[in-house]
Design an enzyme around this catalytic site. Structure first.
Site, PDB file in Angstrom:
ATOM      1  N   TYR A   1      12.211   2.884  -0.705  1.00 23.53           N
ATOM      2  CA  TYR A   1      11.532   4.179  -0.729  1.00 23.53           C
ATOM      3  C   TYR A   1      12.555   5.309  -0.704  1.00 23.53           C
ATOM      4  O   TYR A   1      13.654   5.148  -0.157  1.00 23.53           O
ATOM      5  CB  TYR A   1      10.627   4.342   0.496  1.00 23.53           C
ATOM      6  CG  TYR A   1       9.311   3.607   0.429  1.00 23.53           C
ATOM      7  CD1 TYR A   1       8.158   4.240  -0.043  1.00 23.53           C
ATOM      8  CD2 TYR A   1       9.204   2.295   0.864  1.00 23.53           C
ATOM      9  CE1 TYR A   1       6.943   3.581  -0.082  1.00 23.53           C
ATOM     10  CE2 TYR A   1       7.986   1.616   0.826  1.00 23.53           C
ATOM     11  CZ  TYR A   1       6.864   2.272   0.354  1.00 23.53           C
ATOM     12  OH  TYR A   1       5.670   1.610   0.305  1.00 23.53           O
TER      13      TYR A   1
ATOM     14  N   ARG B   1       0.846  -1.189   0.000  1.00 22.08           N
ATOM     15  CA  ARG B   1       0.000   0.000   0.000  1.00 22.08           C
ATOM     16  C   ARG B   1       0.883   1.240   0.000  1.00 22.08           C
ATOM     17  O   ARG B   1       1.939   1.257   0.613  1.00 22.08           O
ATOM     18  CB  ARG B   1      -0.861   0.034   1.269  1.00 22.08           C
ATOM     19  CG  ARG B   1      -1.791  -1.150   1.441  1.00 22.08           C
ATOM     20  CD  ARG B   1      -2.407  -1.085   2.836  1.00 22.08           C
ATOM     21  NE  ARG B   1      -3.382  -2.155   3.057  1.00 22.08           N
ATOM     22  CZ  ARG B   1      -3.984  -2.379   4.225  1.00 22.08           C
ATOM     23  NH1 ARG B   1      -3.700  -1.598   5.267  1.00 22.08           N
ATOM     24  NH2 ARG B   1      -4.861  -3.360   4.360  1.00 22.08           N
TER      25      ARG B   1
ATOM     26  N   ASP C   1       0.230   5.398   0.929  1.00 24.86           N
ATOM     27  CA  ASP C   1      -0.773   6.272   1.541  1.00 24.86           C
ATOM     28  C   ASP C   1      -1.227   7.357   0.570  1.00 24.86           C
ATOM     29  O   ASP C   1      -0.653   7.540  -0.509  1.00 24.86           O
ATOM     30  CB  ASP C   1      -0.192   6.913   2.800  1.00 24.86           C
ATOM     31  CG  ASP C   1       0.072   5.901   3.906  1.00 24.86           C
ATOM     32  OD1 ASP C   1      -0.607   4.853   3.920  1.00 24.86           O
ATOM     33  OD2 ASP C   1       0.951   6.152   4.745  1.00 24.86           O
TER      34      ASP C   1
ATOM     35  N   ARG D   1       7.426   7.436   6.749  1.00 17.63           N
ATOM     36  CA  ARG D   1       7.152   8.823   7.117  1.00 17.63           C
ATOM     37  C   ARG D   1       7.412   9.074   8.600  1.00 17.63           C
ATOM     38  O   ARG D   1       7.854  10.165   8.984  1.00 17.63           O
ATOM     39  CB  ARG D   1       5.713   9.176   6.745  1.00 17.63           C
ATOM     40  CG  ARG D   1       5.492   9.220   5.231  1.00 17.63           C
ATOM     41  CD  ARG D   1       4.023   9.194   4.879  1.00 17.63           C
ATOM     42  NE  ARG D   1       3.325  10.341   5.431  1.00 17.63           N
ATOM     43  CZ  ARG D   1       1.998  10.438   5.481  1.00 17.63           C
ATOM     44  NH1 ARG D   1       1.242   9.455   5.027  1.00 17.63           N
ATOM     45  NH2 ARG D   1       1.438  11.515   5.982  1.00 17.63           N
TER      46      ARG D   1
END
Length: 250
Positions: free
Chosen positions: A110, A50, A52, A196
């Site tokens: 990421y 997933r 966000d 994050r």
């Protein structure tokens, strides 16, 4: 049934994340509609993970099944004609029938982008910070991530995962331009909101509000309230996903 992997990228600005939402556009739903239109039947698409709301993907992988062998180049071309401009399919390839885009992934990577100056041309893809940051200290703190596997402190609360364990393979800040920095992190899996939250806590180190040892304590406390605030999603990119070569031996 034949199984296919779709390699795609997307600008997440206009989406409520990858996963289908009851009240909002998602990348998964948009891709499924395009694929179902082309194949003329309902097709389920399973993503590698997933992202966000507002988060981007230079590379996402998803799989779907179909009862006949497809011309993968034709599928790629047709999907790109049907999809909006902010989603692009790079390629479609046949894989083994039991290959799974999520469970067979060996790593995900990421990148998070920070800028220290106002720039109208990257405002959608980098987070502007107004304070000077000590990136050497932030890198020192980032190296401590390799000493742990339980990252409960960086996980969104009340998720449905069975374990909060992850194996970090790479984590480092690098300067890309005089006013631009990027944090790259790779792991076998990530928890909801984890990147994050990690970046937000590292920024606390860079601002001098948290020491490197304090960063360690945040991890060891296994409490989301101990970590820093999650940074905005618009500067986060999923950039790579790895799979064993054996999945493609069909």
């Amino acid at each position: 049934m034949f199984r296919y992997f779709i390699y795609l990228g997307y600008d997440g600005t206009n989406y409520h994340g990858w996963q289908i939402q009851p009240n909002g556009a998602s990348v998964q739903e948009t891709l499924m509609k395009a694929l179902s239109t082309f194949l003329r039947r309902q097709v389920e698409v399973v993503g590698a993970g997933r992202t966000d709301a507002g988060v981007h993907a230079r590379l996402m992988v998803a799989h779907f099944d179909f009862e006949t062998r497809l011309d993968v180049e034709g599928v790629t071309d047709k999907l790109n004609r049907l999809l909006p401009a902010d989603i692009a399919v790079y390629r479609v390839c046949e894989v083994k029938p039991d290959a799974h885009a999520r469970f067979d992934a060996t790593y995900r990577t990421y990148k998070y982008y920070i800028t220290t100056r106002k720039d109208p041309f990257n405002r959608m893809y980098a987070w502007r910070v107004f304070q000077s940051l000590d990136f050497d200290k932030m890198n020192e703190a980032a190296q401590t991530l390799f000493d742990y596997t339980d990252f409960t402190s960086f996980s969104k609360l009340h998720t449905d995962v069975k374990t909060n364990n992850c194996r970090i393979m790479y984590a480092r800040w690098e300067q890309e331009a005089p006013d631009e920095w990027v944090f790259t992190i790779r792991a076998d899996r990530f928890l909801r909101n984890m990147v994050r939250a990690v970046v937000g806590t590292l920024v606390e180190v860079g601002r001098g509000k948290l020491t490197v040892n304090g960063f360690r304590r945040v991890i060891e406390e296994k409490n989301r309230c101990s970590a820093g605030t999650s940074v905005p999603g618009h500067a986060l990119f999923l950039v790579d996903i790895g799979y064993p070569d054996t999945l493609f031996e069909v």
